[in-house]
Design an enzyme around this catalytic site. Structure first.
Site, PDB file in Angstrom:
ATOM      1  N   LYS A 209       0.841  -1.203   0.000  1.00 53.54           N
ATOM      2  CA  LYS A 209       0.000   0.000   0.000  1.00 53.54           C
ATOM      3  C   LYS A 209       0.875   1.252   0.000  1.00 53.54           C
ATOM      4  CE  LYS A 209      -1.911   2.436   3.323  1.00 53.54           C
ATOM      5  NZ  LYS A 209      -1.709   3.765   2.722  1.00 53.54           N
ATOM      6  N   GLU A 303      10.327   0.555  10.328  1.00 56.08           N
ATOM      7  CA  GLU A 303      11.335   1.617  10.188  1.00 56.08           C
ATOM      8  C   GLU A 303      10.610   2.912  10.524  1.00 56.08           C
ATOM      9  OE1 GLU A 303      12.988   4.589   9.149  1.00 56.08           O
ATOM     10  OE2 GLU A 303      13.020   3.975   7.025  1.00 56.08           O
ATOM     11  N   CYS A 337      13.193  10.446   7.829  1.00 54.40           N
ATOM     12  CA  CYS A 337      13.373   9.876   9.173  1.00 54.40           C
ATOM     13  C   CYS A 337      14.829  10.027   9.599  1.00 54.40           C
ATOM     14  CB  CYS A 337      12.937   8.425   9.199  1.00 54.40           C
ATOM     15  SG  CYS A 337      13.662   7.475   7.884  1.00 54.40           S
TER      16      CYS A 337
HETATM   17  P1  ADP Z   1       2.730  10.270   8.315  1.00 53.85           P
HETATM   18  O1  ADP Z   1       2.183  10.772   9.606  1.00 53.85           O
HETATM   19  O2  ADP Z   1       4.070  10.772   8.028  1.00 53.85           O
HETATM   20  O3  ADP Z   1       1.766  10.367   7.160  1.00 53.85           O
HETATM   21  P2  ADP Z   1       2.031   7.588   8.893  1.00 53.85           P
HETATM   22  O4  ADP Z   1       2.775   6.691   9.804  1.00 53.85           O
HETATM   23  O5  ADP Z   1       0.712   8.117   9.335  1.00 53.85           O
HETATM   24  O6  ADP Z   1       3.032   8.736   8.521  1.00 53.85           O
HETATM   25  O7  ADP Z   1       1.794   6.899   7.479  1.00 53.85           O
HETATM   26  C1  ADP Z   1       2.688   5.998   6.862  1.00 53.85           C
HETATM   27  C2  ADP Z   1       1.874   4.931   6.162  1.00 53.85           C
HETATM   28  O8  ADP Z   1       1.096   4.236   7.125  1.00 53.85           O
HETATM   29  C3  ADP Z   1       0.890   5.441   5.115  1.00 53.85           C
HETATM   30  O9  ADP Z   1       0.851   4.529   4.029  1.00 53.85           O
HETATM   31  C4  ADP Z   1      -0.432   5.437   5.869  1.00 53.85           C
HETATM   32  O10 ADP Z   1      -1.561   5.307   5.024  1.00 53.85           O
HETATM   33  C5  ADP Z   1      -0.269   4.200   6.727  1.00 53.85           C
HETATM   34  N1  ADP Z   1      -1.105   4.169   7.938  1.00 53.85           N
HETATM   35  C6  ADP Z   1      -1.548   5.225   8.674  1.00 53.85           C
HETATM   36  N2  ADP Z   1      -2.301   4.794   9.709  1.00 53.85           N
HETATM   37  C7  ADP Z   1      -2.346   3.438   9.637  1.00 53.85           C
HETATM   38  C8  ADP Z   1      -2.962   2.404  10.420  1.00 53.85           C
HETATM   39  N3  ADP Z   1      -3.683   2.678  11.499  1.00 53.85           N
HETATM   40  N4  ADP Z   1      -2.776   1.121  10.035  1.00 53.85           N
HETATM   41  C9  ADP Z   1      -2.022   0.820   8.958  1.00 53.85           C
HETATM   42  N5  ADP Z   1      -1.425   1.739   8.176  1.00 53.85           N
HETATM   43  C10 ADP Z   1      -1.572   3.031   8.505  1.00 53.85           C
END
Ligand code: ADP
Length: 534
Positions: A209, A303, A337
């Site tokens: 994804k 990561e 990061c």
């Molecule tokens: P940022 O805050 O920098 O956008 P995130 O950690 O929120 O970083 O997002 C990184 C990835 O994790 C994206 O692909 C986002 O769609 C996904 N993501 C965000 N929330 C969830 C969740 N609860 N479960 C799985 N994937 C998630």
């Protein structure tokens, strides 16, 4: 990947001199659907979401939105593609390597040549990162990662073990099965390759994804995965007569653009996904590990964030330290990061270091990311922009000295000036929180012992850097630093061959290098009892 950052010309390091490659106009984005089983699908729930150009805040296009049902379909396709007896499982390991090389060849082709398929232009449009950085760093790193793991595909094997002679004992390295991957928006193409290349090299299948902000280059790669490779002159059958050479078998790679709370959560908790690899925030990393634990205890590599210390000793090459630490702070608009967000400078050179850092920052060219002269683009979206501006305000209020920048560029844009704070103290928010924006924080220190303690006093432990001309000091300080990577007299020097990952709350496991292979393989011990020994 080359080291990155900006030079005197405002052009990223590791980038050759003129003539520069030029971005090509993207007439139309061709690939906006969900990629499952080598076919394009519309959303099961009939939904789409927009993706924007952060430099203009104008919508680029709508993308089909994957949700749980689409993830289920993708996992089904991936499971079928990887089951015993499937084409992918029967394929000679070297053919897997060749497919990865082919994908790398197609990416080289689309690096610039095809207007619609120019990968760096698409990456620049979707992320706002300067075109030459996308061309020379993201694309180069992605292609090198694919080629590195292409080379490993037929060299991953077990051992025979010296047990009592009435037994033969051996190990086999098998694929884990369906691997899920959830990636962020700051390096969309590169993170895609960091995930799929080792997974495929080890014979797994993948459901990946991309981040909701940046789905376009991932979907373009879907079209390359689908592309026949006969055009590259590779024969249709291998030595066993298997028709394995027409591109990746359907279902080996599946791409599900969508949101974290829906598609991402469905991957993390899926009962038929045996491993998940995640890059993103520490908070979401914790949710993913929890979902993995509560579903099928799938393997997890994470990561996550960083608050990375750079230690600049008085005996260093000062100009080198100024340039490298600043590249580390401002590269990719600070959206890394690995961002060099805590720069500790020995007291005797502190003032000169700050003065030169300001001079260096003045050479950064902020502007249209498609202009090859630009080295500094916009932040990814309003949410990140607001968070960064809030942290800049907190720095001012808490008494750090704003030396340079600190403001938004223009009225309603997502651009933020490269910003330098000096006299930062350890208790301030800008000293503790991950900013993920173009903010350099400079601290002063007096002794080696003191600075090591301060550098390590963070919940994170991703990367660090030491600037000194004493190898003795470099080795002893690097031994004391609690981070997965220590750079000596350089910054952001990442290579496909070198493991990458964090200590403490910066993550679990290692990506890249030979180390990642262990994260994508099951080891099976086979013990045979001999009926007779001589
Ligand atoms: P940022 O805050 O920098 O956008 P995130 O950690 O929120 O970083 O997002 C990184 C990835 O994790 C994206 O692909 C986002 O769609 C996904 N993501 C965000 N929330 C969830 C969740 N609860 N479960 C799985 N994937 C998630």
């Amino acid at each position: 990947m080359a080291q990155n950052g900006t030079t005197e010309n405002g052009v990223a390091d590791g980038i050759p001199a003129l003539p520069f490659p030029q971005p090509v106009k993207v007439q139309e984005v061709r690939h906006t659907k969900i990629f499952i089983g080598n076919e394009w699908h519309t959303s099961s729930r009939g939904r789409t979401f927009p993706t924007f150009n952060p430099a203009t805040c104008v919508k680029i296009c709508d993308v089909e939105e994957a949700d749980k049902e689409d993830v289920d379909k993708a996992v089904e396709a991936a499971k079928a593609a990887g089951q015993r007896g499937s084409l992918w499982r029967r394929m000679d390991a070297s053919s897997r390597g060749r497919l990865l090389h082919t994908l790398a060849d197609l990416m080289e082709r689309d690096r610039l040549l095809l207007a619609v398929g120019s990968l760096p232009t698409l990456e620049t449009l979707d992320t706002g990162k300067p075109f030459l950085q996308a061309f020379f760093i993201d694309l180069e790193g992605s292609i090198k990662t694919l080629r590195y793991y292409a080379g490993w595909a037929d060299k991953i094997h077990g051992k025979s073990l010296p047990v009592d002679e009435s037994f033969v004992c051996l190990t086999k390295h098998e694929p884990i099965g369906v691997c899920g991957a959830i990636i962020p928006w700051n390096f969309p193409l590169l993170m895609f390759m960091w995930k799929i290349a080792p997974a495929l090299s080890c014979g797994n299948t993948v459901v990946i994804k991309p981040a909701e902000q940046t789905p376009l280059t991932a979907l373009h790669v879907g079209s390359l995965i689908n592309e026949g490779i006969t055009s590259l002159g590779i024969p249709h059958t291998n030595m066993s007569g298997l028709p394995s050479q027409a591109g990746f078998p359907p279902g080996v790679v599946n791409i599900v653009p969508g949101f974290g709370l829906t598609a991402g959560a469905a991957i993390a908790s899926h009962m038929d996904i045996n491993k998940v690899a995640f890059t993103g925030s520490t908070e979401v990393g914790q949710l993913i590990k929890e979902a993995a634990a509560k579903s099928n205890l799938k393997r997890v590599t994470l990561e996550l964030g960083g608050k990375n210390p750079c230690i600049v000793f008085a005996d260093c090459d000062l100009q080198l330290a100024v340039e490298e630490t600043q590249k580390g702070a401002f590269y990719n608009q600070g959206q890394c990061c690995t961002a060099a967000s805590r720069v500790f400078v020995e007291k005797s050179i502190y003032e000169e270091f700050v003065r030169r850092s300001i001079e260096n920052a003045k050479r950064i060219v902020t502007g249209d990311p498609l202009d090859p002269q630009t080295s500094h683009g916009p932040q990814i979206d309003r949410k990140q922009f607001d968070k960064i501006m809030d942290l800049i305000e907190s720095g001012k209020k808490e008494g750090a000295r704003l030396e340079y920048g600190g403001a938004a560029v223009g009225e309603k844009s997502l651009f933020i000036e490269p910003t330098i704070f000096s006299e930062v103290k350890d208790h301030m928010r800008i000293a503790k929180e991950e900013i993920f924006g173009p903010v350099q924080c400079i601290f002063s220190f007096e002794s080696q012992q003191e600075v090591i303690e301060r550098a390590n006093s963070s919940k994170y432990g991703l990367v660090s850097a030491v600037f000194t001309t004493s190898m003795d000091r470099a080795m002893s300080v690097s031994a004391a630093l609690e981070t997965g990577t220590v750079w000596i007299n350089c910054y952001n020097a990442l290579h496909a061959q070198t493991p990458f990952g964090g200590y403490k709350m910066s993550g679990n496991g290692r990506e890249l290098g030979k180390y990642a292979l262990a994260e994508y393989s099951e080891v099976k011990a086979v013990t045979i009892k001999l009926s007779k020994t001589l």
